[in-house]
Write a protein that holds these residues in place. Structure first.
Motif, PDB file in Angstrom:
ATOM      1  N   THR A 190       0.831  -1.201   0.000  1.00  0.00           N
ATOM      2  CA  THR A 190       0.000   0.000   0.000  1.00  0.00           C
ATOM      3  C   THR A 190       0.869   1.256   0.000  1.00  0.00           C
ATOM      4  O   THR A 190       0.552   2.248  -0.667  1.00  0.00           O
ATOM      5  N   ARG A 213      -5.911   4.084   3.714  1.00  0.00           N
ATOM      6  CA  ARG A 213      -6.142   3.236   2.538  1.00  0.00           C
ATOM      7  C   ARG A 213      -6.458   1.802   2.927  1.00  0.00           C
ATOM      8  O   ARG A 213      -7.207   1.114   2.232  1.00  0.00           O
ATOM      9  N   LEU A 214      -5.863   1.358   4.007  1.00  0.00           N
ATOM     10  CA  LEU A 214      -6.067  -0.009   4.457  1.00  0.00           C
ATOM     11  C   LEU A 214      -7.317  -0.156   5.332  1.00  0.00           C
ATOM     12  O   LEU A 214      -7.765  -1.287   5.591  1.00  0.00           O
TER      13      LEU A 214
END
Length: 292
Positions: free
Chosen positions: A36, A57-58
């Motif tokens: 990522t 994002r995760l």
């Protein structure tokens, strides 16, 4: 917690070799964090990389990431090694060249593989400083480059210096692309558009005769590709150094200045610089091409 060891280089080594890492939480692992981070840096550059953005994002909290990687700098080391393990056309050609080509072709293939890698991941050129810990993939690429010139007759220190010089050249050329892209992104104006609007500057250049003559002869209209030109000249200089080392050594243990293969020396007369007629012709064609 992993974050408590942020200043411990040995811990980064353990992470790079995936030793003693934290137990992955469901949906979160060191590999996912690193991938990522690479995706984020590919999009926004190193300036846009942060632990918070990676966590967002995760879909996890920033503190969750610190159970796996102590901080941003260590994450960058992990990202560098992650992309260094990528297989590309350049790395394949480097491996193929290693089987049957001379040192120059093999070193050139390694440089081109590094160039391709930085075209895919421009942020690599932004990683500066000498205290970034290398991982197994990075060291494998370095090993491959060292092996291309290790048997050319250069001293061990010169071998290391040659590889470092080629690596810095690739990074410097890639960094110019990064800076140009960032300036264009920030301003919304391309390089061509910006320079095309500098008429007030161009009007003042006629007082410089050499610059004017080269301009009128098309030197700026058909420029040399800076990477191709620079790499060729760099390899020429290394070849010259290898040739000088050949001439200054004893005949025993002499190697070809083109491919690095052993050269059988005559009992008398001038020492041979090439192992075969094909290597002699290759060197001649290269010199002829450089003069054209």
């Amino acid at each position: 917690m992993t974050r408590d060891r942020a200043g411990d280089p040995d811990h980064v080594v353990e992470l790079l070799w995936r030793e003693g890492g934290a137990e992955p939480r469901p949906g979160l692992s060191l590999d996912r964090i690193v991938r990522t981070g690479v995706e984020l840096a590919d999009t926004e550059g190193l300036a846009g990389l942060s632990m918070r953005k990676v966590a967002e994002r995760l879909g996890f909290t920033t503190m969750s990431l610190y159970r796996h990687v102590p901080g941003r700098e260590q994450l960058i080391d992990l990202m560098c090694d992650e992309v260094a393990g990528e297989t590309s056309a350049g790395s394949v050609s480097a491996g193929s060249a290693a089987a049957g080509e001379g040192w120059r072709a093999r070193l050139e293939a390694c440089a081109r593989a590094g160039w391709e890698l930085r075209r895919r991941h421009p942020w690599l050129a932004e990683v500066r400083g000498g205290r970034h810990v290398p991982g197994p993939n990075t060291i494998a690429r370095y090993e491959q480059m060292l092996s291309t010139v290790a048997d050319t007759g250069l001293t061990p220190a010169e071998v290391i210096a040659v590889v470092g010089l080629v690596g810095r050249f690739v990074d410097s050329e890639a960094l110019l692309l990064v800076e140009a892209a960032e300036t264009e992104r920030r301003s919304g104006v391309s390089e061509e558009e910006w320079w095309g609007g500098r008429d007030t500057l161009f009007e003042r250049l006629y007082g410089y005769p050499t610059l004017t003559r080269l301009w009128e002869q098309g030197g700026f209209d058909r420029p040399e590709d800076p990477f191709e030109f620079g790499l060729a000249r760099l390899l020429d200089g290394i070849e010259l150094l290898i040739g000088q080392r050949y001439e200054s050594r004893d005949e025993t243990g002499a190697v070809c200045v083109v491919c690095g293969a052993p050269v059988d020396q005559p009992a008398s007369g001038r020492p041979r610089a090439y192992c075969s007629a094909s290597c002699r012709q290759r060197a001649y064609r290269r010199r002829t091409a450089d003069k054209d």
